[in-house]
Write a protein that holds these residues in place. Structure first.
Motif, PDB file in Angstrom:
ATOM      1  N   TYR A   1       0.791  -1.225   0.000  1.00 36.66           N
ATOM      2  CA  TYR A   1       0.000   0.000   0.000  1.00 36.66           C
ATOM      3  C   TYR A   1       0.829   1.285   0.000  1.00 36.66           C
ATOM      4  CZ  TYR A   1      -4.144  -2.812   1.145  1.00 36.66           C
ATOM      5  OH  TYR A   1      -5.168  -3.709   1.121  1.00 36.66           O
TER       6      TYR A   1
ATOM      7  N   LYS B   1       4.488   5.230  -2.005  1.00 37.86           N
ATOM      8  CA  LYS B   1       5.175   6.518  -2.114  1.00 37.86           C
ATOM      9  C   LYS B   1       6.275   6.647  -1.077  1.00 37.86           C
ATOM     10  CE  LYS B   1       1.558   9.337  -4.239  1.00 37.86           C
ATOM     11  NZ  LYS B   1       0.691  10.546  -4.087  1.00 37.86           N
TER      12      LYS B   1
ATOM     13  N   ASP C   1      -7.006  -0.306   8.507  1.00 39.55           N
ATOM     14  CA  ASP C   1      -7.989   0.203   7.559  1.00 39.55           C
ATOM     15  C   ASP C   1      -7.326   0.317   6.189  1.00 39.55           C
ATOM     16  OD1 ASP C   1      -9.897   1.511   6.093  1.00 39.55           O
ATOM     17  OD2 ASP C   1      -9.750   3.412   7.183  1.00 39.55           O
TER      18      ASP C   1
ATOM     19  N   LYS D   1      -8.349   1.565   3.529  1.00 46.46           N
ATOM     20  CA  LYS D   1      -8.705   2.786   2.818  1.00 46.46           C
ATOM     21  C   LYS D   1      -7.837   3.983   3.227  1.00 46.46           C
ATOM     22  CE  LYS D   1     -13.527   1.310   2.426  1.00 46.46           C
ATOM     23  NZ  LYS D   1     -14.940   1.616   2.785  1.00 46.46           N
ATOM     24  N   GLN D   2      -7.011   3.781   4.257  1.00 46.30           N
ATOM     25  CA  GLN D   2      -6.240   4.914   4.768  1.00 46.30           C
ATOM     26  C   GLN D   2      -4.980   5.193   3.951  1.00 46.30           C
ATOM     27  OE1 GLN D   2      -4.688   4.107   8.731  1.00 46.30           O
ATOM     28  NE2 GLN D   2      -4.173   2.024   8.162  1.00 46.30           N
ATOM     29  N   PHE D   3      -4.715   4.376   2.947  1.00 45.73           N
ATOM     30  CA  PHE D   3      -3.457   4.521   2.213  1.00 45.73           C
ATOM     31  C   PHE D   3      -3.631   5.295   0.921  1.00 45.73           C
ATOM     32  CE2 PHE D   3      -3.247   0.473   4.569  1.00 45.73           C
ATOM     33  CZ  PHE D   3      -2.239   0.795   5.446  1.00 45.73           C
ATOM     34  N   SER D   4      -4.597   6.201   0.873  1.00 49.26           N
ATOM     35  CA  SER D   4      -4.867   6.964  -0.354  1.00 49.26           C
ATOM     36  C   SER D   4      -3.679   7.818  -0.767  1.00 49.26           C
ATOM     37  CB  SER D   4      -6.112   7.844  -0.167  1.00 49.26           C
ATOM     38  OG  SER D   4      -5.923   8.743   0.923  1.00 49.26           O
ATOM     39  N   GLN D   5      -2.858   8.224   0.214  1.00 47.95           N
ATOM     40  CA  GLN D   5      -1.674   9.027  -0.118  1.00 47.95           C
ATOM     41  C   GLN D   5      -0.472   8.166  -0.487  1.00 47.95           C
ATOM     42  OE1 GLN D   5      -0.792  11.630   3.179  1.00 47.95           O
ATOM     43  NE2 GLN D   5      -2.555  12.961   2.810  1.00 47.95           N
ATOM     44  N   GLY D   6      -0.636   6.842  -0.409  1.00 48.37           N
ATOM     45  CA  GLY D   6       0.495   5.964  -0.680  1.00 48.37           C
ATOM     46  C   GLY D   6       1.485   5.932   0.454  1.00 48.37           C
TER      47      GLY D   6
ATOM     48  N   ASN E   1      -1.366   9.093   6.961  1.00 44.98           N
ATOM     49  CA  ASN E   1      -1.838  10.230   6.185  1.00 44.98           C
ATOM     50  C   ASN E   1      -1.254  11.493   6.806  1.00 44.98           C
ATOM     51  OD1 ASN E   1      -3.444   9.060   4.148  1.00 44.98           O
ATOM     52  ND2 ASN E   1      -5.073   8.676   5.618  1.00 44.98           N
TER      53      ASN E   1
END
Length: 308
Positions: free
Chosen positions: A16, A19, A167, A169-174, A178
């Motif tokens: 996940y 980045k 969670d 879904k918490q890895f949206s920033q890579g 966050n």
């Protein structure tokens, strides 16, 4: 990735946090037990719903042409909420400018922040989840010390019964955490007590993790009251491992370095033989009957005496 697969923090980072995958390594660098703990994705983001089996009536043997017995499974649905892990950091404008601006300043501090977060998370999981579970279920063996002492914890990870939660879904920033900058990164009045009323900048780290321990009776056990003069017996260590149904790979022995020095290593020290060409006295035991031993300085302090 299948949601019911167990993964270590490092594996979660590979999947996940693309980045900043090194963020995971910073979190676990000084937390070797956290590095070993397994996690699964929570079913509903900020909480996880699992089915805890209570009783099973299985197949039985009957005569030919006789009716088959009725199978039955009773269970409860258990909900475990995740918790928020994170914090905020502030810096006055003058100090930030000396280090190349707020972004550069926060970047310099990030590894230290993550290491401390990992160390604190490790202590929380070991003491407040795993050891607490063993004490509640009375899966405890007494090494014999009469005052504060160290402990050895046997832990068998299981994708439903004993596992960490995250969670996905918490890895949206890579990234593992966050990262956000209040006021869109603009200068503002700080709120930290020592900087109250001073202009500066802020950064906030947030992540969501939890721990699910549905069957401590079969997955965690401990030996307590270990001190300089009292160590567990071989039978106690073996019985502790049998209590958690120990299996190589899914089971570990967690302890502080001094618990290992006084509770485990003496069983090798008594049988050391050195010859003239030997330059290294190997007094440490790294596994016990195939079960990996993991030590951490984060849990090296003695705990209060436990009445067994």
């Amino acid at each position: 990735m299948s949601d019911n697969l167990m993964h270590t923090m490092h594996e979660i980072g590979v999947l996940y946090a693309r980045k900043q995958p090194g963020m995971i390594d910073s979190l676990t660098e000084d937390a070797p037990i956290l590095k070993m703990i397994k996690f699964i994705a929570a079913t509903h983001g900020l909480w996880n719903v699992a089915e805890k089996l209570n009783d099973i009536t299985g197949p039985g043997f009957v005569r030919f042409d006789a009716p088959l017995p009725q199978l039955n499974v009773t269970s409860d649905l258990v909900t475990t909420e995740l918790q928020k892990m994170g914090g905020s950091l502030e810096v006055p404008t003058d100090r930030a400018l000396r280090f190349g601006g707020p972004q550069a300043y926060f970047a310099r501090k990030q590894n230290y922040i993550l290491k401390k977060a990992g160390m604190d998370a490790e202590v929380q999981i070991v003491l407040k989840n795993l050891l607490k579970g063993a004490l509640v279920e009375k899966n405890v063996f007494d090494a014999g010390g009469s005052s504060a002492g160290w402990f050895i914890l046997a832990c068998r990870f299981d994708p439903e019964l004993n596992v960490g939660l995250y969670d996905p879904k918490q890895f949206s920033q890579g990234r593992l955490f966050n990262i956000s900058f209040p006021y869109d990164g603009a200068e503002h009045y700080l709120k930290t007590k020592k900087y109250e009323g001073v202009l500066g900048y802020s950064v906030v780290y947030r992540a969501h993790f939890g721990y699910q321990l549905l069957d401590a009776k079969r997955t965690v056990a401990a030996i307590v009251n270990i001190d300089e003069d009292h160590k567990p017996t071989v039978s106690q260590i073996d019985e502790m491992l049998a209590t958690v149904r120990a299996q190589s790979g899914s089971t570990h022995l967690f302890m502080g370095p001094k618990a290992k020095i006084y509770g485990i290593n003496p069983y090798k020290e008594n049988h050391i033989w050195l010859v003239n060409n030997d330059t290294d006295a190997k007094t440490r035991i790294e596994t016990w009957n195939g079960i990996n031993i993991v030590t951490s300085y984060n849990i090296d302090n003695k705990i209060e005496h436990v009445n067994v």
